[in-house]
Design a protein around this motif. Structure first.
Motif, mmCIF file in Angstrom:
data_model
loop_
_atom_site.group_PDB
_atom_site.id
_atom_site.type_symbol
_atom_site.label_atom_id
_atom_site.label_comp_id
_atom_site.label_asym_id
_atom_site.label_seq_id
_atom_site.Cartn_x
_atom_site.Cartn_y
_atom_site.Cartn_z
ATOM 1 N N PRO A 65 -4.246 2.572 9.319
ATOM 2 C CA PRO A 65 -4.389 3.867 8.486
ATOM 3 C C PRO A 65 -3.578 5.026 8.619
ATOM 4 O O PRO A 65 -3.191 5.649 7.459
ATOM 5 C CB PRO A 65 -6.093 4.302 8.688
ATOM 6 C CG PRO A 65 -6.495 3.097 9.266
ATOM 7 C CD PRO A 65 -5.390 2.451 9.900
ATOM 8 N N ALA A 66 -3.153 5.117 9.692
ATOM 9 C CA ALA A 66 -2.159 6.420 9.747
ATOM 10 C C ALA A 66 -0.792 6.066 9.250
ATOM 11 O O ALA A 66 -0.168 6.852 8.558
ATOM 12 C CB ALA A 66 -1.919 6.603 11.477
ATOM 13 N N ALA A 69 -1.154 6.240 5.561
ATOM 14 C CA ALA A 69 -1.479 7.835 5.114
ATOM 15 C C ALA A 69 -0.158 8.485 4.889
ATOM 16 O O ALA A 69 0.505 9.125 4.280
ATOM 17 C CB ALA A 69 -2.394 8.538 5.691
ATOM 18 N N GLN A 70 0.871 8.018 5.974
ATOM 19 C CA GLN A 70 2.117 8.621 6.232
ATOM 20 C C GLN A 70 3.094 8.133 4.943
ATOM 21 O O GLN A 70 3.700 8.748 4.498
ATOM 22 C CB GLN A 70 2.926 8.267 7.404
ATOM 23 C CG GLN A 70 4.168 8.986 7.480
ATOM 24 C CD GLN A 70 4.838 8.762 8.988
ATOM 25 O OE1 GLN A 70 4.402 7.844 9.764
ATOM 26 N NE2 GLN A 70 5.646 9.638 9.492
ATOM 27 N N GLN A 75 -5.779 7.026 1.827
ATOM 28 C CA GLN A 75 -6.394 6.693 3.090
ATOM 29 C C GLN A 75 -7.502 6.118 2.592
ATOM 30 O O GLN A 75 -8.317 5.983 1.406
ATOM 31 C CB GLN A 75 -7.028 8.095 3.789
ATOM 32 C CG GLN A 75 -7.876 9.088 2.879
ATOM 33 C CD GLN A 75 -8.224 10.461 3.475
ATOM 34 O OE1 GLN A 75 -7.078 11.135 3.817
ATOM 35 N NE2 GLN A 75 -9.433 10.678 3.703
ATOM 36 N N PRO A 76 -8.147 5.073 3.406
ATOM 37 C CA PRO A 76 -9.211 3.920 2.955
ATOM 38 C C PRO A 76 -10.418 4.719 3.006
ATOM 39 O O PRO A 76 -10.663 5.510 3.957
ATOM 40 C CB PRO A 76 -9.061 3.130 4.034
ATOM 41 C CG PRO A 76 -8.326 3.608 5.306
ATOM 42 C CD PRO A 76 -7.481 4.735 4.659
ATOM 43 N N MET A 86 -11.521 -2.560 8.026
ATOM 44 C CA MET A 86 -10.971 -1.613 6.626
ATOM 45 C C MET A 86 -11.810 -2.076 5.419
ATOM 46 O O MET A 86 -12.021 -1.261 4.468
ATOM 47 C CB MET A 86 -9.583 -1.763 6.319
ATOM 48 C CG MET A 86 -8.999 -0.809 5.190
ATOM 49 S SD MET A 86 -7.338 -0.731 5.104
ATOM 50 C CE MET A 86 -6.716 0.073 6.511
ATOM 51 N N LEU A 94 -8.382 2.851 -1.440
ATOM 52 C CA LEU A 94 -7.498 3.918 -1.013
ATOM 53 C C LEU A 94 -7.606 5.020 -2.030
ATOM 54 O O LEU A 94 -7.349 4.752 -3.200
ATOM 55 C CB LEU A 94 -6.030 3.106 -0.991
ATOM 56 C CG LEU A 94 -5.895 1.860 0.270
ATOM 57 C CD1 LEU A 94 -4.270 1.701 0.009
ATOM 58 C CD2 LEU A 94 -6.486 2.394 1.306
ATOM 59 N N ARG A 96 -6.970 9.654 -2.713
ATOM 60 C CA ARG A 96 -6.203 10.692 -2.117
ATOM 61 C C ARG A 96 -7.121 11.581 -1.336
ATOM 62 O O ARG A 96 -8.530 11.595 -1.439
ATOM 63 C CB ARG A 96 -5.936 11.716 -3.471
ATOM 64 C CG ARG A 96 -4.913 10.946 -4.422
ATOM 65 C CD ARG A 96 -3.537 11.146 -3.638
ATOM 66 N NE ARG A 96 -2.460 10.316 -4.644
ATOM 67 C CZ ARG A 96 -1.299 9.972 -4.189
ATOM 68 N NH1 ARG A 96 -1.017 10.137 -2.903
ATOM 69 N NH2 ARG A 96 -0.427 9.416 -5.139
ATOM 70 N N PRO A 97 -6.562 12.314 -0.251
ATOM 71 C CA PRO A 97 -7.247 13.296 0.446
ATOM 72 C C PRO A 97 -8.195 14.244 -0.570
ATOM 73 O O PRO A 97 -7.594 14.631 -1.295
ATOM 74 C CB PRO A 97 -6.343 13.758 1.489
ATOM 75 C CG PRO A 97 -5.279 12.955 1.421
ATOM 76 C CD PRO A 97 -5.273 12.180 -0.066
ATOM 77 N N ALA A 268 -13.495 12.654 1.515
ATOM 78 C CA ALA A 268 -12.324 12.210 2.259
ATOM 79 C C ALA A 268 -11.508 13.193 2.683
ATOM 80 O O ALA A 268 -10.752 13.958 2.093
ATOM 81 C CB ALA A 268 -11.586 11.021 1.607
#
Length: 269
Positions: A65-66, A69-70, A75-76, A86, A94, A96-97, A268
């Motif tokens: 996940p990291a 995200a990068q 993010q899941p 997952m 997945l 968006r934050p 999230a």
């Protein structure tokens, strides 16, 4: 997520569906990094993934996940019941934050274990909800027919649901996934039961096998309130190598926000 120009109703959302084949590429090599790089190429706001977990034993996640995200800014959602998983039957979403969500997991009937994830999302900058169904249907036609009925019932549109097939859904709804149906003949196509809600199901670009796609196994379908404007296979050298499926990507038009968000949606972060 792009904002609509002044005077334009609604907004457009970029969505994608991708069967990552347990991160084993067409060269037979296990390489999650290639899958992450393809997801970065897509640049989508919302992605449904299939086959994201180990198939046997403990169903742990194959993607970090990291790292996701990068590379992608996504993010899941917490779909798995394992802290290091997952997906649900391999299905993941997945987002968006800042997306707020409610989740439901359902088992799909059939000869092999299958499932679907149903998420009600409040996207960043909006107050209404979008329902997303992420699914991976079975290999047998009779199973896919039953799985269609189960999904429709779960969103209140089937015989076992509160609604009735053919009626509008109560919120904009998308169905994303590997639906394993290649037949163009409607009489033999197991997905035709979806047409009352999602419209035509026999079209779309071929996505399998990724090196020379000719089968339309993957779908991005939307109801009248979530109009799928265009769908294309993401066909790049890396996508042809990273999995045996090409990802599908689409633009979806959502209506102007009207419904208030529910206060019990999780966010999230």
């Amino acid at each position: 997520m792009p904002e609509a120009p002044a005077g334009t109703p609604g907004i457009e959302l970029s969505v994608a569906s991708y069967n990552v084949h347990k991160c084993v590429g067409t060269d037979g090599q296990f390489d999650p990094g290639r899958v992450v790089a393809v997801l970065a190429e897509l640049g989508a706001d919302l992605v449904a993934l299939q086959e994201v977990d180990r198939r046997f034993g403990r169903r742990t996640a194959l993607l970090d996940p990291a790292r996701l995200a990068q590379a992608t800014g996504l993010q899941p959602l917490p779909v798995s019941d394992l802290p290091d998983g997952m997906g649900w039957h391999g299905n993941a979403l997945l987002v968006r934050p800042g997306t707020r969500w409610q989740l439901r997991r359902i088992d799909l009937p059939g000869a092999e274990p299958r499932g679907a994830v149903i998420a009600e999302l409040t996207l960043p900058g909006r107050t209404d909800r979008l329902r997303v169904v992420a699914a991976h249907f079975g290999l047998l036609r009779r199973c896919r027919t039953r799985q269609v009925e189960t999904v429709l019932a779960a969103i209140g549109q089937g015989k076992a649901g509160q609604g009735k097939a053919g009626q509008p859904t109560d919120m904009p709804t998308l169905l994303l996934g590997d639906l394993n149906e290649w037949r163009l003949n409607r009489a033999r196509n197991a997905l035709t039961g979806l047409e009352a809600v999602f419209g035509g199901v026999t079209g779309g670009p071929p996505s399998f096998p990724s090196r020379r796609p000719f089968l339309r196994l993957d779908r991005i379908l939307g109801c009248a309130q979530a109009q799928v404007l265009r769908v294309e296979a993401h066909d790049t050298p890396l996508a042809r190598l990273a999995s045996d499926h090409l990802p599908l990507k689409a633009q979806v038009r959502l209506p102007p926000a009207q419904q208030p968000a529910r206060s019990d949606l999780a966010a999230a972060a």
